[in-house]
Write a protein that holds these residues in place. Structure first.
Motif, mmCIF file in Angstrom:
data_model
loop_
_atom_site.group_PDB
_atom_site.id
_atom_site.type_symbol
_atom_site.label_atom_id
_atom_site.label_comp_id
_atom_site.label_asym_id
_atom_site.label_seq_id
_atom_site.Cartn_x
_atom_site.Cartn_y
_atom_site.Cartn_z
ATOM 1 N N TRP A 62 7.766 6.152 11.938
ATOM 2 C CA TRP A 62 6.312 6.245 11.901
ATOM 3 C C TRP A 62 5.794 6.041 10.475
ATOM 4 C CZ3 TRP A 62 2.518 9.449 9.828
ATOM 5 C CH2 TRP A 62 1.263 9.352 10.405
ATOM 6 N N LEU A 63 6.479 6.630 9.512
ATOM 7 C CA LEU A 63 6.068 6.470 8.111
ATOM 8 C C LEU A 63 6.185 5.022 7.657
ATOM 9 C CD1 LEU A 63 7.548 9.685 6.478
ATOM 10 C CD2 LEU A 63 5.134 9.104 6.748
ATOM 11 N N VAL A 64 7.177 4.294 8.144
ATOM 12 C CA VAL A 64 7.313 2.868 7.816
ATOM 13 C C VAL A 64 6.100 2.103 8.331
ATOM 14 C CG1 VAL A 64 8.651 0.787 8.313
ATOM 15 C CG2 VAL A 64 9.826 2.892 7.665
ATOM 16 N N VAL A 65 5.666 2.424 9.543
ATOM 17 C CA VAL A 65 4.489 1.756 10.110
ATOM 18 C C VAL A 65 3.242 2.093 9.295
ATOM 19 C CG1 VAL A 65 2.980 1.611 12.127
ATOM 20 C CG2 VAL A 65 5.457 1.628 12.426
ATOM 21 N N VAL A 66 3.069 3.361 8.952
ATOM 22 C CA VAL A 66 1.897 3.791 8.173
ATOM 23 C C VAL A 66 1.896 3.124 6.803
ATOM 24 C CG1 VAL A 66 0.826 5.756 7.029
ATOM 25 C CG2 VAL A 66 1.563 5.954 9.383
ATOM 26 N N ASP A 67 3.061 3.055 6.157
ATOM 27 C CA ASP A 67 3.128 2.448 4.828
ATOM 28 C C ASP A 67 2.854 0.950 4.865
ATOM 29 O OD1 ASP A 67 3.652 4.871 3.643
ATOM 30 O OD2 ASP A 67 5.834 4.617 3.707
ATOM 31 N N SER A 68 3.035 0.323 6.022
ATOM 32 C CA SER A 68 2.755 -1.108 6.133
ATOM 33 C C SER A 68 1.265 -1.406 6.303
ATOM 34 C CB SER A 68 3.538 -1.713 7.296
ATOM 35 O OG SER A 68 3.030 -1.248 8.534
ATOM 36 N N LEU A 69 0.464 -0.381 6.606
ATOM 37 C CA LEU A 69 -0.982 -0.576 6.765
ATOM 38 C C LEU A 69 -1.627 -0.821 5.400
ATOM 39 C CD1 LEU A 69 -1.773 2.290 9.285
ATOM 40 C CD2 LEU A 69 -1.557 -0.149 9.784
ATOM 41 N N PRO A 70 -2.589 -1.750 5.328
ATOM 42 C CA PRO A 70 -3.251 -1.994 4.036
ATOM 43 C C PRO A 70 -4.117 -0.823 3.635
ATOM 44 C CG PRO A 70 -4.311 -3.246 5.784
ATOM 45 C CD PRO A 70 -3.108 -2.581 6.390
ATOM 46 N N LYS A 71 -4.194 -0.604 2.342
ATOM 47 C CA LYS A 71 -5.040 0.491 1.830
ATOM 48 C C LYS A 71 -6.454 0.036 1.671
ATOM 49 C CE LYS A 71 -1.875 3.583 -0.279
ATOM 50 N NZ LYS A 71 -1.686 4.544 -1.292
#
Length: 155
Positions: free
Chosen positions: A146-155
């Protein structure tokens, strides 16, 4: 649980500016090509709502960008991960800081709720900063994915 109102995102703004430019080019082609054939007035009449939106969009964009509300967030969504999309947790970004709804997060990933929490304006939910829950991913495969998916989201 009610979602928070969101600011105009950069991605949505870019998409609307792309549509604005596309209409400027394509609409001009329609209008000026038809005027050579003698049906320019008809084309102008039929495309006038789009030309009105074309003229008004920069002002709408300026109004949307200059609105300020402390309760608005950049992102408020459920992030899904896992092979079958079975792992869902609420993710919120406000002023560039990423948060998770700690109650749903702890239930989903079966981890501790003993992390510092805050209450964001506009609601009563308890949120934990994403950086404060990263240490819980040790040995938790679903949380790591889940953290990998979240970290792939643009800021």
């Amino acid at each position: 649980m009610q979602r928070r109102k969101q600011k105009l995102s950069k991605a949505r703004s870019r998409t609307m500016w792309l549509a604005w430019i596309a209409w400027g080019v394509i609409g001009s082609i329609f209008l000026f090509e038809d005027s050579r054939g003698g049906s320019g007035w008809l084309s102008l009449l039929l495309t006038s709502p789009f030309w009105l939106l074309f003229a008004v969009w920069p002002f709408i964009w300026l109004w949307l960008v200059t609105r300020r509300n402390d309760e608005w967030v950049e992102i408020d969504d459920d992030v899904i991960s896992g092979e079958n999309g079975e792992t869902i947790a609420r993710f919120v970004q406000k002023d560039g800081v990423r948060y998770v709804d700690i109650d749903a997060f702890a239930d989903t990933f079966k981890c501790s709720r003993d992390v510092p929490t805050v209450t964001l304006p506009g609601g009563t939910e308890r949120f934990a900063r994403l950086d404060d829950v990263r240490h819980l991913a040790t040995g938790n495969k679903a949380l790591t994915e889940w953290l990998v998916v979240v970290d792939s989201l643009p800021k």
